[in-house]
Design a protein around this motif. Structure first.
Motif, PDB file in Angstrom:
ATOM      1  N   HIS A  76     -12.259   5.423  11.548  1.00 10.29           N
ATOM      2  CA  HIS A  76     -11.905   4.473  12.604  1.00 10.29           C
ATOM      3  C   HIS A  76     -11.793   5.185  13.953  1.00 10.29           C
ATOM      4  O   HIS A  76     -11.830   4.551  14.991  1.00 10.29           O
ATOM      5  N   HIS A 149      -9.928  -6.271  11.560  1.00  4.67           N
ATOM      6  CA  HIS A 149     -11.363  -6.405  11.771  1.00  4.67           C
ATOM      7  C   HIS A 149     -11.810  -7.857  11.585  1.00  4.67           C
ATOM      8  O   HIS A 149     -11.575  -8.444  10.538  1.00  4.67           O
ATOM      9  N   HIS A 155     -14.114  -1.334   4.476  1.00  2.29           N
ATOM     10  CA  HIS A 155     -14.201  -0.177   3.566  1.00  2.29           C
ATOM     11  C   HIS A 155     -14.939  -0.523   2.269  1.00  2.29           C
ATOM     12  O   HIS A 155     -14.419  -0.379   1.165  1.00  2.29           O
ATOM     13  N   HIS A 219      -2.680   2.414   3.500  1.00  2.00           N
ATOM     14  CA  HIS A 219      -3.540   1.724   4.471  1.00  2.00           C
ATOM     15  C   HIS A 219      -4.382   0.749   3.656  1.00  2.00           C
ATOM     16  O   HIS A 219      -4.627   0.991   2.478  1.00  2.00           O
ATOM     17  N   LYS A 220      -4.839  -0.327   4.272  1.00  4.38           N
ATOM     18  CA  LYS A 220      -5.686  -1.272   3.533  1.00  4.38           C
ATOM     19  C   LYS A 220      -7.098  -0.699   3.429  1.00  4.38           C
ATOM     20  O   LYS A 220      -8.059  -1.233   3.973  1.00  4.38           O
TER      21      LYS A 220
HETATM   22 ZN   LIG Z   1      -9.309   0.653   7.738  1.00  2.00          ZN
END
Ligand SMILES: [Zn+2]
Length: 320
Positions: A76, A149, A155, A219-220
């Motif tokens: 990112h 997003h 991902h 984190h996702k």
């Molecule tokens: Zn991410």
């Protein structure tokens, strides 16, 4: 040596060899009207190691692949460095994740490269996420919520099944850019897909004990992996994606832990480990580091050992 001199000497040499009746044919060949040698390899600029590896699997010796990032970099947050712009200048194909993963740097690199072939919308610009059913597309988009997003969670590589459609599309794109080698790209994809199909079946069998297991994530980063293996996310340490959680937020997660009984907390290797370690120690569950991409862990060396290592680390985490 420049091309015209090259042709001049080739023509001179050819006419010596094929004097007389053959001379006309030789000159014809030397003028480049027939392809005398294979075209140079297609230059591929991949944003992340997984797409570099996929392009290499499909393209073999027909491609020359460069990865803009390494396994332990946060995809990112990459700087649009001059070295990346220089690489993009000569590329014939950019392979990106899309879904805004590279939004902070890739548009700058592509624009500054001045390379017309790789601009968005051109055949030389490829986004993997376009070929995948996206997860976690937000109903309401608000940047105040962190790195959210619009196109859904980017991902996609954490579910190897996504590599089938992405790989098929990438092979078609390479064939479009390099028609003389179209058959080689199709064969490269078929060979890769056959090996991947066998591996996916094996991973699914090995990972069966993970089905329904509650987990915490830092984190996702893994909705596609969770969807694939049936892991159940019961909490995320980052209240806002990409924003480091406060200790009060982490304490809140630990307090809920008794009811949720997550078996482990997972994070991608590129992330700082303090939040998941903090929660893991207090909740007395393992903190599991997953490679996330090739090079994320020493064991994740290619697109096969990446998932081998992911499954192995999750199973180890389950054992406590
Ligand atoms: Zn991410």
């Amino acid at each position: 040596m420049n091309r015209s001199l090259d042709r001049f000497f080739a023509a001179a040499f050819a006419s010596l060899l094929f004097r007389g009746a053959c001379a006309a044919v030789a000159a014809f060949l030397a003028l480049g009207l027939f392809p005398l040698s294979a075209a140079a390899a297609v230059e591929v600029f991949a944003t992340v190691p997984e797409w570099a590896a996929l392009a290499q699997e499909i393209g073999g010796d027909k491609v020359r692949v460069y990865s803009a990032t390494q396994g332990l970099q946060d995809p990112h947050r990459i700087d649009a460095k001059p070295s990346l712009i220089a690489r993009a200048r000569s590329a014939q194909l950019v392979v990106a994740t899309g879904a805004e993963l590279e939004i902070g740097w890739l548009p700058v690199v592509v624009r500054e490269s001045g390379n017309a072939r790789i601009q968005s919308g051109q055949p030389g610009y490829f986004e993997a996420a376009r070929y995948v059913a996206m997860l976690e597309a937000p109903a309401v988009l608000d940047r105040a919520h962190g790195d959210v997003h619009a196109g859904g969670n980017p991902h996609v590589q954490t579910d190897p099944r996504n590599l089938f459609r992405i790989g098929e599309a990438l092979a078609a794109r390479l064939a479009e850019l390099d028609p003389p080698n179209a058959a080689a790209y199709q064969a490269g994809y078929r060979n890769f897909a056959a090996r991947l199909r066998a591996a996916v079946a094996r991973w699914e069998k090995e990972a069966a004990p993970l089905r329904g297991v509650p987990i915490l994530v830092q984190h996702k980063a893994f909705p596609y992996l969770q969807n694939w293996l049936g892991l159940k996310e019961v909490g995320c340490l980052e209240a806002k994606p990409g924003v480091e959680p406060s200790s009060a937020q982490l304490a809140g997660i630990v307090a809920q832990q008794a009811a949720q009984s997550a078996k482990m907390v997972i994070r991608p290797a590129y992330q700082y480990d303090a939040p998941s370690r903090w929660v893991a120690e207090r909740a007395r569950i393992p903190a599991v580091t997953l490679p996330f991409t090739i090079g994320g862990t020493p064991e994740a060396k290619d697109l096969f050992s990446l998932y081998d290592d992911t499954v192995r680390r999750l199973l180890k985490g389950l054992q406590g």
